[in-house]
Design a protein around this motif. Sequence first.
Motif, PDB file in Angstrom:
ATOM      1  N   UNK A  36       0.862  -1.188   0.000  1.00  0.00           N
ATOM      2  CA  UNK A  36       0.000   0.000   0.000  1.00  0.00           C
ATOM      3  C   UNK A  36       0.896   1.235   0.000  1.00  0.00           C
ATOM      4  N   UNK A  37       0.709   2.091  -0.974  1.00  0.00           N
ATOM      5  CA  UNK A  37       1.340   3.408  -1.001  1.00  0.00           C
ATOM      6  C   UNK A  37       0.236   4.435  -0.819  1.00  0.00           C
ATOM      7  N   UNK A  38       0.298   5.182   0.275  1.00  0.00           N
ATOM      8  CA  UNK A  38      -0.701   6.217   0.550  1.00  0.00           C
ATOM      9  C   UNK A  38       0.015   7.566   0.626  1.00  0.00           C
ATOM     10  N   UNK A  39      -0.515   8.562  -0.083  1.00  0.00           N
ATOM     11  CA  UNK A  39       0.100   9.887  -0.113  1.00  0.00           C
ATOM     12  C   UNK A  39      -0.962  10.939   0.158  1.00  0.00           C
ATOM     13  N   UNK A  40      -0.703  11.778   1.157  1.00  0.00           N
ATOM     14  CA  UNK A  40      -1.671  12.811   1.526  1.00  0.00           C
ATOM     15  C   UNK A  40      -1.320  14.123   0.823  1.00  0.00           C
ATOM     16  N   UNK A  41      -2.342  14.771   0.320  1.00  0.00           N
ATOM     17  CA  UNK A  41      -2.204  16.022  -0.426  1.00  0.00           C
ATOM     18  C   UNK A  41      -2.955  17.117   0.323  1.00  0.00           C
ATOM     19  N   UNK A  42      -2.198  18.005   0.964  1.00  0.00           N
ATOM     20  CA  UNK A  42      -2.771  19.159   1.672  1.00  0.00           C
ATOM     21  C   UNK A  42      -3.834  18.735   2.691  1.00  0.00           C
ATOM     22  N   UNK A  43      -3.544  17.672   3.427  1.00  0.00           N
ATOM     23  CA  UNK A  43      -4.457  17.223   4.481  1.00  0.00           C
ATOM     24  C   UNK A  43      -3.677  16.435   5.514  1.00  0.00           C
ATOM     25  N   UNK A  44      -4.189  16.341   6.755  1.00  0.00           N
ATOM     26  CA  UNK A  44      -3.523  15.509   7.763  1.00  0.00           C
ATOM     27  C   UNK A  44      -3.687  14.021   7.440  1.00  0.00           C
TER      28      UNK A  44
END
Length: 337
Positions: free
Chosen positions: A313-321
Amino acid sequence: MTWMRWRPAMEAALYGPEGFYRRPEGPAGHFRTSVHASPHFARAVARLLTEVDEALGHPPELAFVDVGAGRGELLAGVLAAAPAELAGRLRPYGVEIATRPAGLPSTVLWTAAPPSGVTGLLFANEWLDNVPLDIAEVDEDGVLRYVEVQPASGLERPAEPVEDEDARWAARWWPALRPGERVELGGPRDTAWATAVGTLERGLAVAVDYAHRRADRPAFGSLAGFRDGREVRPVPDGSCDVTAHVALDSAAVPALHSLWTTQREALRALGVSGGRPPLALASSDPVAYLRALGGAGEAAELTDPAGLGGFGWLAQSVRMPVPRSLEGVAGWQTLMP
């Protein structure tokens, strides 16, 4: 006979007019993914969606973007499991080249590319492994050369040395030195993932796939074919799925807060456990016990480290916690160029 590099051969075999992913039976007619294995998977994604909503401060419109939506199985499961308070704000998208399947709720927008400027959760389950890529092999002189294939037979031969861009990618992400070693050149997948992530105004992007990292690349590659529930030779003639595992560490968009973990750890953080129900339940409510036992078996399949639980799993957050369930999963870091 026609010879082609692997990338255009895969493109035609998977997505051409007679390609595998345009066949009427869809992927579920040939192999099981996590979505097909158990409704626990869609429920876990729905829980992640609610946590993304919370982390974003409950925006007026919340997107759920299913990239590589197949026949809409994950979309349908997430919509069924989503809490009622999301119903009025949820905007679901199915991203797929195949024709919109019958029976999907009318609220689902079906599109060939991820929508731009949305806020919410973008989820790509077993999509990147089917983004076509070139394959290269080290020759007897230590030169990395493209591999060509005959689409009708699957026969291969070495071709010209790799171009500079692919050589740079290989040197950084998949160095191969010994004759016969193969490299699955992941630049197109990196670009595809970066493009998908770039459509988010704010939100979380998650890619789930059989994957590897730089320290454990398969020396002779991972190219495989699947048809009718079994592995077959990867012949790019449109009759089978042609897939290769994903270099998810290379795909990660730089400078975003990012998590690499296994499906086992991610799903456990989202409440999916393969633990058996208490034996006392068998006496007090045998029907409930059998139901819970079946659910535990499905959860165990999803989290089995030797099977679906071994997915990356690759998870990336964009301008969010970071969503709260994932905060406790080891591996969050800021990846820099």
